[in-house]
Each structure stands twice: as C-alpha cells, then as structure tokens.
Design an enzyme around this catalytic site. Structure first.
Site, PDB file in Angstrom:
ATOM      1  N   TYR A 151      66.426  51.889   9.666  1.00  0.00           N
ATOM      2  CA  TYR A 151      65.712  53.011  10.269  1.00  0.00           C
ATOM      3  C   TYR A 151      66.301  54.389   9.995  1.00  0.00           C
ATOM      4  CZ  TYR A 151      63.007  49.375  12.429  1.00  0.00           C
ATOM      5  OH  TYR A 151      62.187  48.297  12.611  1.00  0.00           O
ATOM      6  N   PHE A 445      63.944  46.819  23.908  1.00  0.00           N
ATOM      7  CA  PHE A 445      62.505  47.073  23.998  1.00  0.00           C
ATOM      8  C   PHE A 445      61.901  47.047  22.613  1.00  0.00           C
ATOM      9  CE2 PHE A 445      64.356  51.378  23.756  1.00  0.00           C
ATOM     10  CZ  PHE A 445      63.588  51.953  22.761  1.00  0.00           C
TER      11      PHE A 445
END
Length: 445
Positions: A151, A445
């Site tokens: 990322y 999450f």
C-alpha cells in the site's frame, strides 16, 4: 441499499480503465441478497478465510450492510455473477488522542482473484477509493493490511504499531500498587452491551483507534454465528471504579496444558481500559490466575506498561512487533490541524504526492496550547523561507506514518524517507509530534 452516508459516487476514471480491460466495475446493491452473498463469499475466499454458512451470511448482511461495497466482474468468465475483485469502504472517526478525532475513509476486504492479476485491477480499486474520498472532502484514508509491501505505492504509511506479548507467570508477582475499585467475574454475554461504551471512552485516550460495529462486538463475545462455537471457552471480567462505574473489561480463554495441569495457557482475547486504574487492575487479575503458566496477548500497544507492573520484567517477552494501521493523507490542512501538538514551533512540510492530493508546501504552525494552523506556503516553490522555520521534505507516505506521532522522525531521516531542509529540522518536528501514548489500534477492519 448501502448506507447513504457511505454511498459515494462510483469513480469514473477507474470504471473506464477497467472497462478497457473488458471488466465491469460497479457498486453492489446490498439489498440484492443473492448478489451480496456472492460478493461476501468472493471477498473471504480471496483472503483465504473459510466460506460463510447461511447463518453467517445473514449476520454479515445485517452487520456490514452499511459499507460501500465495490466489485469487479468479468462477464466472460465461467462464473460471471461472482466478482473477481472486491473492496469495501465507509466513513469512520479516527481517534487522535486528547479526546479528539477526525473523519477518515476506512478501506477493507481488498482482494483480486489470482485469475485476474496484472490487469490494473488493484490500482483501479485503490485509486478509485482515494479519488472518491477526496472528492467527498474526507481528509484521510486508512486501512489495516495483510501484506506490508502493497500500500505504500498509493501513499499509505504505517502510523500505528502493535505488539504481541508472552508472559511466564511462574513465580511472578504484580508489584504495581493496588488501585481503588473492584474486578468482577461476569458472564461474557452480559458484558456485551457495555463494551462499546467503555471502548469509546478508552479510545479517547490514544490516537489510532476506530469504533467497531455491532457485528464485530457480537463476534468478539461469541454471539455471532461465525464465533458461537467459542462461547464455552470465553470468559470475562469487568473493572468498576470506586464509584461503581464500569471502566474496563477483559475477554480471555484458557487452554489446558497436555502434561501439566498447573501450567495452562491463558490467552487475552481483548483487554479494554478507559482509565489507568482499570488497566492495572485487569492485568493484575489476568496475571494472578492459578494453574496458569503462560499468558499471551496479541494486538497490544507497543508501550504497554507490563514490564513495569511485575517483579520480573524479563518474564514479559515481546514475541512480535509490527505495523498495524496505515494512513493516507488526502487533505493536509484538515488532517494536520485536527490533532494536538506537544510544542510550539513552525515547520514547513514540502510534500510530494504522485496522485496529487497532498502535493504542496504546507506551513504547520503549532502553539503552546497544542493547537495548530496549516496553510499553503505563499512563496515560490522551494523559495525563501524564514530561517526560524524548520523545513522537511517528505513523501505523502511518510506524512501518513508521522501523523499520529508513532513513527520516529529520526528513523525516517536516517532511512532517507524525509530530508531536512535546514539543520535540526527533524529534531524540532519530533518534539512537535510527540504523543503522550503510542498510537494504537486494538482491532482489524
């Protein structure tokens, strides 16, 4: 349908790029139960989790229906109705410590099927999320990651870290002073309604936390279909302060030792403390258990005071330490002015961003009361700057890593991830960013 708060427009740039590859990029209508189930199964299969049962799908549809769920479909494939890639996202507050928070765009369930790699799908998904969030005025994007190599290319930087601990309890004494209040053994299910309330207070104390939804709490307390089998093993305790107010809780399980009945392993599933007294009392409760030889706890703060609570700090081993929460700044003035600062100073941040969202020269001016203003530098790019101003050149991924104060400025300087534009600038920035507690995220999450 997807919750209207999270129903941002579909990114046209990503749609066009994927259409050129013969792929359909679309937002899922979560009211279509069959389509939603296929999307969920595809996302979990892509992450190598077990497939959902019908009851688990029902839980997830109810608990996760608020998310903006995006899929990519290959209508020439053998299973044209199942997406070959997924991403879910939603608005969420991100805690900044000192009872402050900022709105962020949470991104989850990113996957691309192995059959469709190297076609620009991941890039389209991630950049589509960032463009949509930026257009909606959301200043930060955030995610937790399965792989740390992916990322950074989209400007995310690791901003909060976590540690896993193993404590050998044989002969160990808790030497911390006793605190006021009381720990109660309670039925786990009875604690479930209090958990989000206590967690909300706990999250105000530290940067990096995000609120969990009802499905998360139901799964943590073994009340959801996917975790119901754990209910017989799950145990719970609650700490009430001297006035009787619940201020913390711990969920844990105990695994029997195959050969030594006095050396079981206790696993802390979740320990949440809204006060220092709650933290100390709950750790005392955990470490004082009879017939336990080892206590293990994962996803804990890297500055957990455990070694200082006990008679033998060497008994507390950090068995893993890793980055956990990654942040991507989309609006520099809003993101930086939301938090409090530890010192008064002026720092010029010269930020590069290949996607353009955070690109520019930004003057961060902090005051003695911890507040800050952030303005675009009025001079020419890399032009004259007051000599009293610290100057830092950095990429947007480094800016995200520094936002909560949990990444050492000096480490980034030595690694070449930021460059001083004036001598001593890194030390000054470190003094400004220093948090009271290390940022921490207690969940995935």
């Amino acid at each position: 349908m997807t919750d209207a708060v999270n129903a941002l427009p579909l990114d046209e740039t990503s749609r066009a790029a994927l259409a050129a590859e013969g792929l359909r990029y679309a937002q899922l209508d979560t009211a279509d139960t069959a389509a939603h189930d296929r999307w969920l199964q595809a996302a979990y299969r892509g992450l190598h989790f077990a497939a959902f049962t019908p009851d688990e799908l029902a839980d997830y549809r109810t608990g996760f229906g608020y998310a903006r769920s995006i899929g990519v479909w290959d209508e020439t494939g053998a299973d044209a109705s199942t997406p070959v890639a997924t991403v879910a996202s939603w608005r969420s507050p991100l805690s900044l410590g000192d009872a402050r928070s900022v709105e962020a765009w949470a991104i989850s369930l990113v996957h691309v099927a192995a059959t469709h790699r190297r076609r620009g799908i991941a890039r389209a998904l991630l950049e589509g999320e960032l463009r949509a969030a930026h257009a909606a005025g959301i200043p930060i994007a955030m995610l937790t990651v399965s792989e740390a190599t992916i990322y950074g290319r989209w400007g995310f930087g690791p901003a909060a870290y976590c540690a896993d601990y193993r404590i050998a309890t044989a002969g160990l004494r808790v030497t911390a002073a006793a605190v006021g209040g009381r720990v109660h053994r309670v039925d786990a299910a009875s604690l479930r309604p209090l958990a989000p309330v206590i967690a909300a207070r706990a999250h105000e104390r530290v940067g990096g936390e995000v609120p969990s939804d009802a499905l998360h709490w139901d799964r943590a307390f073994a009340l959801a279909a996917r975790t119901a089998s754990r209910a017989p093993q799950l145990r719970a305790a609650r700490f009430d302060d001297a006035s009787g107010e619940p201020q913390g809780f711990v969920l844990y399980s105990v695994a029997e030792h195959p050969d030594d009945f006095s050396a079981h392993t206790l696993t802390v599933e979740h320990l949440c403390a809204a006060t220092d007294d709650a933290l100390v009392a709950l750790w005392r409760y955990v470490l004082d258990q009879d017939l336990v030889g080892t206590v293990q706890a994962a996803l804990r703060p890297v500055d957990e005071p455990l070694p200082w609570l006990v008679s033998n700090p060497r008994a507390v081993q950090t068995v893993a330490r890793r980055e956990h929460l990654w942040l991507r700044v989309l609006d520099v003035p809003v993101a930086l002015s939301a938090r409090r600062y530890a010192a008064a100073d002026s720092v010029l941040l010269r930020v590069t961003d290949s996607l353009g969202f955070a690109e520019g020269e930004w003057m961060l001016t902090t005051s003695t009361n911890g507040t800050a203003t952030v303005t675009a530098h009025a001079g020419e790019p890399h032009g004259a700057v007051d000599r009293a101003v610290a100057i830092i050149d950095l990429g947007v991924e480094a800016l995200g890593a520094l936002l909560l104060g949990g990444t050492p400025v000096e480490a980034l300087r030595v690694a070449g991830r930021l460059v001083e534009g004036a001598p001593g600038s890194a030390e000054r920035l470190a003094a400004v960013l220093r948090p009271t507690r290390a940022p921490h995220l207690s969940t995935w999450f």
